[in-house]
Design an enzyme around this catalytic site. Structure first.
Site: not given
Ligand code: BES
Ligand code: ZN
Length: 622
Positions: A293, A317-318, A321, A340, A397, A405, A578
């Site tokens: 985001e 989602h993004e 944020h 989240e 991480d 979530y 990914r």
């Molecule tokens: N902010 C997150 C990605 C993130 C979380 C990066 C923790 C580093 C540490 C982003 O908004 C996210 O949640 N992305 C998800 C997609 C979402 C639809 C659940 C993803 O990357 O899968």
């Molecule tokens: Zn997110």
């Protein structure tokens, strides 16, 4: 001369800045209270309020040479400033006041935290500190891509990923989500590539390769992002658009054609979008997340380009944020669920506005299935299933998972049901307004919730089960389990297939990708190889162009050792970085001896393609 797309964006931005009332972050000094274990900064003594970056990107050496000018508010009028860095080479540090070099030392290096810089500053209250630095091979936020890793195959590409604590690996900063600063950047590129940053204001001089970015709203360090490559832009409407390599542009612009509607739907729900433009940058497939985001420009994986707009809830989602996370930010990574959980809730409300309740229900059920899986993996008693985390001593991480979530979503859904949607929506809108450009701890959220929702509606904390949701493992007894009408057909079909080995193809004609996902997940745990082949012959899963479906199918193929899918599996893991896809597939492979051999072989030839976040997570599995 006609303005180029980037110049148009600049014109738009200046226009909207002039005519919208400027956001003023409340002069509230938050930093005295919050302790963030993951940063060495001492914001209660001296805090960075603004950073000016001057960045030279060298694709040949794979180095960013930077000069960072930090505006410091020296609250305690002491003589020390603490800055987070990790794997940065510091050349010199000057004080702007006299132009003289100042003393600095690195404090002890800690794994994943890096080496904090202790800098000698003057005792004046406001001053500027200039840090001359270079990134290194181990600057983990950065991924330098070879031309072969891009769609166009001709130009290199660079992107950054700051969340959670990687921003300190590409620029010196106070890298805590509880510390916000405004920033600007000059970016110099030697070649004709384009640069983009997560800023409200962007301008470019493509003849000289100089770019300028400005972010006048205070943001935490993890939301400062940069990408450079052969990028083109296509507008969707006046305030939304897509950046991508030219080869990906048309497909991306079609896929995200509803973005403008998403922003309007979000505004209708929870108030004005406060960041000017909303654009999406489609990255090469090694991007380690689905989406990130970054303010004004979401970074997204190309794996959501399904061709039928079926995976665009990720954009919702993004976008969400922009309120939950970017406007009201988790104060520490222990409070990650505030970012989240709210965002998943908001994402589903946006999708409900656009596609209706039955559609949003499918998303909630899929999310609940993932949560159930995570709870099984972690165990119902595990502390890592609390909403409020304890990440002290841990790499955030590794500690952050589905719980924030999906359990976060369920908690907010439960609160909505307690008071009814109307009161709940008014509360959420007020929450974003009252706390805009502030950080929020779980505890300050609970206080806010009590005063602004529970007490005025005569709901006790016990009835709302707040403590149990936040500080207990697993899920509270009797919570409301999401259900979906549209999934009945796919659920029944999966069950029937399990029993009879047969499936009526005609009933699948109307299924969306969500129904296919549900079908695949609802199949019995073991499906024999002939039955896998029947499914594949009928529905061509191994060739699926929808990466969510393909991922689910590959996972099933490993579980059932369906070898005809293994070539596609190899290709998928080589090509895509990914983490949400890559990690579970390796995990499944590692469960058997033959699988382990294959996983090792695939990882050997794929790891160079992965961003550090994904590579290190996979290494952790091995
Ligand atoms: N902010 C997150 C990605 C993130 C979380 C990066 C923790 C580093 C540490 C982003 O908004 C996210 O949640 N992305 C998800 C997609 C979402 C639809 C659940 C993803 O990357 O899968
Ligand atoms: Zn997110």
């Amino acid at each position: 001369m006609k303005p180029n797309p980037i110049q148009w964006i600049l014109i738009f931005t200046i226009f909207s800045l002039t005519f919208s009332c400027k956001e003023k972050s409340k002069e509230k000094d938050q930093n005295t209270m919050i302790k963030d274990w993951h940063s060495a900064a001492k914001p209660e003594e001296a805090v960075v309020t603004h950073e000016d970056l001057d960045l030279k990107i060298d694709f040949e050496k794979k180095v960013i040479e930077g000069i960072a000018m930090l505006s410091v508010w020296n609250k305690s009028k002491g003589t020390e400033l603490y800055i987070d860095t990790r794997n940065l080479e510091i050349t010199n540090i000057f004080l702007e006041k006299d132009g003289n070099k100042t003393e600095f030392e690195f404090l002890e290096e800690k794994p994943f935290m890096g080496k904090p810089l202790k800098i000698k500053i003057s005792n004046s209250e406001k001053q500027k500190v200039i840090i001359v630095y270079k990134t290194t091979q181990n600057s983990d936020a950065l991924q330098w891509l070879e031309p072969s890793q891009t769609a166009g195959k001709k130009h290199p590409f660079l992107f950054t990923q700051g969340q959670a604590i990687l921003s300190r690996t590409w620029f010196p900063c106070q890298d805590s989500p509880g510390i916000r600063f405004t920033w600007s950047a000059n970016v110099n590129l030697k070649n004709e590539l384009e640069a983009i940053m997560s800023s409200e204001i962007r301008s470019a001089d493509s003849t000289t390769g100089r770019y300028h970015f400005e972010m006048p709203k205070p943001v935490p360090a993890y939301l400062v992002a940069l990408a450079a490559g052969n990028l083109a832009f296509q507008k969707i409407d006046d305030r939304t658009g897509v950046f991508a390599e030219p080869e990906m542009l048309e497909k991306s612009a079609y896929e995200f054609g509803e973005m403008g509607k998403m922003v309007s739907a979000a505004e209708k729900l929870y108030g004005q979008y406060r960041w000017g433009r909303y654009d999406v940058l489609v990255l090469p497939p090694s991007f380690p997340f689905g989406g990130m985001e970054n303010p004004c420009v979401t970074f997204a994986t190309p794996t959501i380009l399904a061709g039928d707009r079926s995976l665009t809830s990720l954009i919702a989602h993004e976008l969400a944020h922009s309120w939950s996370g970017n406007l009201v930010t988790n104060a520490t990574w222990d409070d990650f669920w505030l970012n989240e959980g709210f965002t998943v809730y908001f994402e589903r409300r946006i999708m409900e506005e656009l596609e209706g309740k039955n559609y949003a229900d499918m998303l909630a059920v899929l999310g609940h299935q993932e949560l159930t899986g995570t709870l099984e993996d972690l165990g119902n008693k595990s502390e890592s299933t609390h909403l409020k985390l304890k990440l002290t001593g841990k790499d955030p991480d590794d500690g952050m998972n589905d719980i924030a979530y999906e359990k976060g979503y369920l908690f907010l859904y439960h609160l909505e049901n307690l008071v009814g949607r109307e009161k709940w929506d008014a509360f959420v809108k007020k929450y974003f307004d009252d706390n805009a450009f502030q950080s929020m701890t779980t505890e300050s959220f609970v206080e806010y919730l009590k005063s602004n929702l529970l007490h005025i509606n005569q709901i006790s904390e016990e009835k709302a089960a707040v403590a149990s949701w936040i500080y207990q493992p697993g899920l509270p007894a009797g919570y409301q389990i999401p259900s979906s009408l549209r999934f009945q057909s796919a659920g029944n079909a999966a069950q029937k297939f399990g029993q009879t080995g047969k499936i009526d193809k005609s009933q699948t004609q109307m299924w969306s990708s969500h129904e296919w996902l549900h079908f695949l997940r609802a199949l019995p745990k073991t499906v024999d190889k002939t039955q896998m082949a029947v499914l594949d012959d009928n529905f061509n899963f191994t060739q699926s162009g929808n990466n969510e479906i393909l991922f689910e199918w590959l996972n099933l193929s490993i579980k059932n050792q369906y070898l005809p899918a293994y070539l596609a599996l190899d290709k998928f893991l080589t090509h895509i970085g990914r983490r949400k896809f890559v990690l579970p597939l390796y995990k499944e492979l590692l469960k058997t001896q033959e699988g382990k051999a294959l996983a090792t072989k695939i990882f050997d030839h794929s790891k160079a393609n992965y961003h550090s976040v994904t590579r290190q997570s996979v290494e952790g599995l091995f």
